[in-house]
Design an enzyme around this catalytic site. Structure first.
Site, PDB file in Angstrom:
ATOM      1  N   PHE A   1       0.805  -1.219   0.000  1.00 47.82           N
ATOM      2  CA  PHE A   1       0.000   0.000   0.000  1.00 47.82           C
ATOM      3  C   PHE A   1       0.837   1.267   0.000  1.00 47.82           C
ATOM      4  O   PHE A   1       0.361   2.339  -0.380  1.00 47.82           O
ATOM      5  CB  PHE A   1      -0.965  -0.004   1.198  1.00 47.82           C
ATOM      6  CG  PHE A   1      -0.387   0.452   2.507  1.00 47.82           C
ATOM      7  CD1 PHE A   1      -0.638   1.734   2.991  1.00 47.82           C
ATOM      8  CD2 PHE A   1       0.380  -0.398   3.283  1.00 47.82           C
ATOM      9  CE1 PHE A   1      -0.118   2.152   4.207  1.00 47.82           C
ATOM     10  CE2 PHE A   1       0.887   0.006   4.501  1.00 47.82           C
ATOM     11  CZ  PHE A   1       0.645   1.292   4.967  1.00 47.82           C
ATOM     12  N   LYS A   2       2.100   1.163   0.396  1.00 50.34           N
ATOM     13  CA  LYS A   2       2.949   2.354   0.428  1.00 50.34           C
ATOM     14  C   LYS A   2       3.108   2.975  -0.962  1.00 50.34           C
ATOM     15  O   LYS A   2       3.385   4.168  -1.092  1.00 50.34           O
ATOM     16  CB  LYS A   2       4.322   2.004   1.010  1.00 50.34           C
ATOM     17  CG  LYS A   2       4.278   1.331   2.382  1.00 50.34           C
ATOM     18  CD  LYS A   2       3.718   2.237   3.452  1.00 50.34           C
ATOM     19  CE  LYS A   2       3.573   1.538   4.792  1.00 50.34           C
ATOM     20  NZ  LYS A   2       4.802   1.230   5.485  1.00 50.34           N
TER      21      LYS A   2
END
Length: 495
Positions: A112-113
Site C-alpha cells: 500500500f505504500k
C-alpha cells in the site's frame, strides 16, 4: 492553506515548504491548519470518474499552492498502467453483502505504500522548484518492511534527490529484504540496523533534529527530508483511497450516497488509519474506525485506556510491517483531538521520550471511544484468518490483511454493529509466501523468492510481475550498522 507544527502552532508555512521539510525542526509533525470540508455534491462528482481525477481533486483541497493541472499530471504519472497493474488502481473487492476489501497493493512494490510513494517524489520535486531550493534533498527512511522499497522505487534516479533507507536486520520478510537490497538507481542506499523498527525510526528522527549534522550536510550541498508518514506528502495521498472506496461502493450499488461505512485498518505507525480519520473529518460518511494491531498491541491498549505505554516486549511477527511500538502519526491525531493544543501534545511527546508512556486527557479519551475501536490479533489468529478467507471465499490475503479481517470479526462480535465494513488489504500475499503457504496447509519448499512459484502453483493466483522479476536479481547492498552508527552511515553516503 498553511501548515503548522503539532508542537508549535506558531510555525506556519505553505504546503510546498511542509512537504520539502518533512518534519518540523522542533520535532513536531507538520499538519494543515484547517481540514477542508466535502459535501454530497463533491462526492457525487467523483463517483463515475477515474482514480487519477479523484486524487487530483481531493489533494487540491489541501495543496493550494499547487495547480490542478500539476496535480492531475502527477496523478497520471503515479497511477498509470506503467506503475499499477490494475486500471482501478485501488479496487474494492466484495466478500459478502456487508463486507468488502480495499486492495492497495497493485503498484510497483506490491504494498500500500505505493499509493503515496508514487506521488510523493513528484510533490517533492515540485516543492523544490516552488521554494527555489538549490540544494540536493536526501530522503532518510526508516522502514518496517514496505516503506523502504516503495520509497526507493519512487525516488530512484529522481533529479536533485538521494535516498537512504534503514531497515531492522532480521525484522522484515525475505522478499521485502530482497526487494530493497537489489534496488536499482544511482542515488539510492540501504543499510540494515541491529535492532527493531523503533530503533531505526528513533535513529532517523534523532538525525533530523541534530543541528550539527544538518549544518555539515548543508555545507556539502544537502538537506534532509522524509518519505516516512511523518511527511504530510505521504498522508494526503492515502486520504484519497478512502474517499475513492466509498465512491466505488456507491457506484456499484453496495451503498446509497450518505450511508455510513466502517473501515478496519491494519496499522503500526498509525498513518494509514489516520488518513481514514482525516477523510471522516472532511465529511466522508464514516461510522467506526477499527484499528487492527498484531501482538505488538500498544495501540489497542491506548484506544481502550487512553494510556500509551511502549514499555513492553517487542514481538517479531509474521506481519512485520506492523511490528512497531512507537506510532509516530498518533501525534497528529492527538493534536486534532486536543483542539490543536500544541503545548498539550508536546507534553505527551516529552513524557513518551522520558518515561516511555503518557496518559491523555478525559476529553481525548471520550473522543477516541466515540470514533475508534481497537483490537489485536496474534499469530494463530492471523494464520486462521488466511485459511478461512482462502477456503470459504477463495480469496488469498497476506498476513497484515489477515490481522484486519480477524479484528473486524472481533469488533462485530463485541458490538453487534451490522454497518457495511471495508477492511484494508495492505500487501500482496506473495510478499509473505512462507507464512501464507503454511496457513493454507502447505509446507514451504525453500525460502524468500523461491516460494513465489510454489504459492502460484498451489493457489492459481497471479504473481505480481515485479516480484517475479526478483528471481535471480543481483544483491547490491550489504551494509549493517548499530543504532549509534546511523549518523556515520548518513555522512558517508553524502560525502
Amino acid at each position: 492553506m498553511k501548515y503548522y507544527s503539532t508542537r508549535d502552532a506558531a510555525v506556519r508555512m505553505d504546503a510546498a515548504e511542509a512537504i520539502k521539510m518533512g518534519l518540523s525542526r522542533d520535532g513536531g509533525l507538520l499538519t494543515p491548519c484547517e481540514i477542508p470540508q466535502i459535501d454530497r455534491a463533491f462526492l457525487e462528482s467523483l463517483v463515475n470518474v477515474r482514480y487519477q481525477e479523484r486524487a487530483a481533486k481531493v489533494m487540491g483541497l489541501y495543496l493550494t499552492d499547487y495547480t490542478y493541472e500539476e496535480l492531475s499530471g502527477f496523478a497520471e504519472n503515479a497511477y498509470g498502467p506503467e506503475k499499477f497493474d490494475c486500471d482501478a488502481v485501488a479496487p474494492v473487492r466484495t466478500v459478502d453483502e456487508t463486507t468488502h476489501c480495499l486492495e492497495l497493493w497493485h503498484g510497483p512494490t506490491s504494498a500500500f505504500k505505493d499509493m503515496a510513494l508514487q506521488m510523493l517524489p513528484q510533490l517533492l520535486s515540485a516543492a523544490l522548484r516552488k521554494t527555489g531550493e538549490s540544494k540536493t534533498v536526501c530522503i532518510l527512511v526508516a522502514t518496517s518492511g514496505d516503506t523502504g522499497k516503495a520509497a526507493m522505487e519512487g525516488f530512484a534516479d529522481v533529479p536533485q534527490t538521494k535516498i537512504l533507507v534503514f531497515y531492522p536486520k532480521d525484522g522484515v520478510s525475505k522478499v521485502q529484504e530482497t526487494q530493497m537490497v537489489t534496488q536499482d538507481g544511482a542515488n539510492v542506499g540501504v543499510c540494515a540496523v541491529e535492532g527493531n523498527f523503533d530503533d531505526a525510526q528513533a535513529g532517523v528522527k534523532r538525525i533530523f533534529s541534530d543541528e550539527a549534522i544538518r549544518a555539515t550536510l548543508a555545507d556539502r550541498g544537502y538537506f534532509l527530508s522524509s518519505a516516512n508518514s511523518i511527511n504530510w506528502g505521504r498522508i494526503l495521498p492515502q486520504v484519497v483511497y478512502y474517499i475513492s472506496a466509498y465512491c466505488d461502493l456507491v457506484r456499484d450499488g453496495k451503498l446509497s450516497m450518505g450511508d455510513k461505512v466502517n473501515f478496519c485498518v491494519p496499522t503500526g505507525n498509525f498513518g494509514d488509519i489516520l488518513a481514514a480519520y482525516y477523510a471522516k473529518r472532511m465529511g466522508l460518511p464514516v461510522g467506526k474506525l477499527i484499528c487492527a494491531s498484531n501482538c505488538n498491541d500498544v495501540l489497542t491498549d491506548f484506544l481502550r485506556t487512553g494510556v500509551y505505554d511502549k514499555n513492553r516486549p517487542f514481538h517479531t511477527t509474521m506481519s512485520p510491517s506492523m511490528d512497531i511500538l512507537v506510532s509516530s502519526n498518533l501525534e497528529r491525531l492527538l493534536f486534532d483531538l486536543s483542539g490543536e493544543n500544541d503545548a498539550e501534545v508536546k507534553g505527551y511527546m516529552d513524557a513518551l521520550a522520558k518515561t516511555g508512556k503518557y496518559e491523555v486527557s478525559d476529553a481525548i479519551k471520550a473522543a477516541l471511544a466515540n470514533q475508534f475501536w481497537g483490537g489485536f490479533c496474534g499469530e494463530a489468529g492471523t494464520s486462521a484468518a488466511i485459511a478461512k478467507y482462502y477456503k470459504e471465499n477463495g480469496y488469498l490475503i497476506d498476513t497484515h490483511t489477515a490481522v484486519a479481517a480477524n479484528v473486524m470479526e472481533q469488533y462485530r462480535k463485541a458490538t453487534g454493529d451490522k454497518t457495511v465494513t471495508v477492511f484494508v488489504s495492505t500487501a500482496s500475499p506473495y510478499k509473505f509466501c512462507d507464512h501464507v503457504l503454511r496457513a493454507i496447509g502447505e509446507t514451504p519448499a525453500g525460502d524468500g523468492v523461491e516460494l513465489l512459484d510454489q504459492l502460484h502453483e498451489t493457489t492459481g493466483t497471479a504473481i505480481p510481475r515485479r516480484l517475479a522479476a526478483l528471481k535471480g536479481k543481483a544483491r547490491r547492498f550489504d551494509l549493517t550498522c548499530e543504532k549509534p552508527g546511523m549518523d556515520s552511515v548518513v555522512l558517508d553516503f553524502l560525502k
